[in-house]
Design a protein around this motif. Sequence first.
Motif, mmCIF file in Angstrom:
data_model
loop_
_atom_site.group_PDB
_atom_site.id
_atom_site.type_symbol
_atom_site.label_atom_id
_atom_site.label_comp_id
_atom_site.label_asym_id
_atom_site.label_seq_id
_atom_site.Cartn_x
_atom_site.Cartn_y
_atom_site.Cartn_z
ATOM 1 N N HIS A 15 17.508 -6.927 -2.271
ATOM 2 C CA HIS A 15 16.017 -6.869 -1.565
ATOM 3 C C HIS A 15 15.369 -5.417 -1.976
ATOM 4 N N SER A 163 22.738 -15.450 4.595
ATOM 5 C CA SER A 163 23.895 -14.616 3.862
ATOM 6 C C SER A 163 25.094 -14.530 4.959
ATOM 7 N N SER A 180 22.985 -2.381 4.520
ATOM 8 C CA SER A 180 21.656 -2.659 4.021
ATOM 9 C C SER A 180 21.562 -4.404 3.959
ATOM 10 N N ASN A 181 22.572 -4.949 3.868
ATOM 11 C CA ASN A 181 22.490 -6.373 3.961
ATOM 12 C C ASN A 181 22.519 -7.050 5.418
ATOM 13 N N ARG A 183 21.860 -5.720 8.150
ATOM 14 C CA ARG A 183 20.763 -5.248 9.233
ATOM 15 C C ARG A 183 19.746 -6.589 9.213
ATOM 16 N N LEU A 184 19.799 -7.355 8.189
ATOM 17 C CA LEU A 184 18.837 -8.384 7.826
ATOM 18 C C LEU A 184 18.865 -9.655 9.108
ATOM 19 N N LEU A 185 20.238 -9.685 9.585
ATOM 20 C CA LEU A 185 20.818 -10.638 10.707
ATOM 21 C C LEU A 185 20.976 -9.912 12.148
ATOM 22 N N GLU A 186 20.329 -8.854 12.163
ATOM 23 C CA GLU A 186 20.398 -8.137 13.360
ATOM 24 C C GLU A 186 19.699 -8.999 14.494
ATOM 25 N N ASP A 188 19.524 -12.311 14.844
ATOM 26 C CA ASP A 188 19.949 -13.547 14.913
ATOM 27 C C ASP A 188 20.874 -13.638 15.934
ATOM 28 N N THR A 237 14.456 -0.665 2.771
ATOM 29 C CA THR A 237 15.409 -1.465 2.574
ATOM 30 C C THR A 237 16.748 -1.312 2.855
ATOM 31 N N GLY A 238 17.030 -0.423 3.761
ATOM 32 C CA GLY A 238 18.476 -0.229 4.381
ATOM 33 C C GLY A 238 19.231 0.820 3.779
#
Length: 243
Positions: A15, A163, A180-181, A183-186, A188, A237-238
């Motif tokens: 990302h 992911s 960094s990966n 966090r994109l599902l926080e 959800d 981007t984390g």
Amino acid sequence: MTEPVRVLSAGSMRHAFPAVVSAFEQVTGIAVSLTLGPAGLLRGRIEAGEAFDLFASANMAHPRRLASIGIAEDAVCFARNRLCVLARADLGLTTENFLTVLSDPSVKIGTSTPGDDPAGDYAFQVFDRIEARHPGRGEAMKSRARQLVGGRNSPPTPPGKGSGYLITDGEADLMISYYSNARLLEADPAFSVVDIPGEFLPLIEYGVAVRTNAGTGARRLRDFLLSPRGQEILQETGFSPII
């Protein structure tokens, strides 16, 4: 026409690096060709002769290895990351009950693959740190850990799967992941992103190395990664910046 700068980068930058590349190309007009994958496997491909100009790894060891054998120049740290746990929300995992939950033999722990992918190495360092403080627990976790991604024989992510699919598909109850990966599902509701207790966290430093005798484009890209704008993009981007 000038050949693009050939970048081989750790997959956890998937990302961040496209954003870095876009900004770099806009500023310099220099084209970049980006290949992503587990850093340990990428290092092996480089040692086997694969062409590259710049290598970005999720650890310092792999680029330093290339420097030690003359393939690359000295490695420089350009970013930091941290581990966390991506878990099923209904598992009820918290930082406070981390040890209790992960010690439960019925809980399926997922990791990346040590050796092939630094994320797996870092996860196993967590188990080693647990073992040092709580003898027997860390080794038990390590023996139960399912090495589900990041290996040379790991299946690719199925089309259309997000992911967190290994958790939603039941392969794991939790995955030890880079923040960094994860966090994109926080946001959800199916997942929780949980901090690992600080005493068990390894230091995660990302290293970049330029191929020996590479052109100026590769060095300019390395310098851009280290510049205030490059560090700003990494933070967005984390990742944790180094400046």
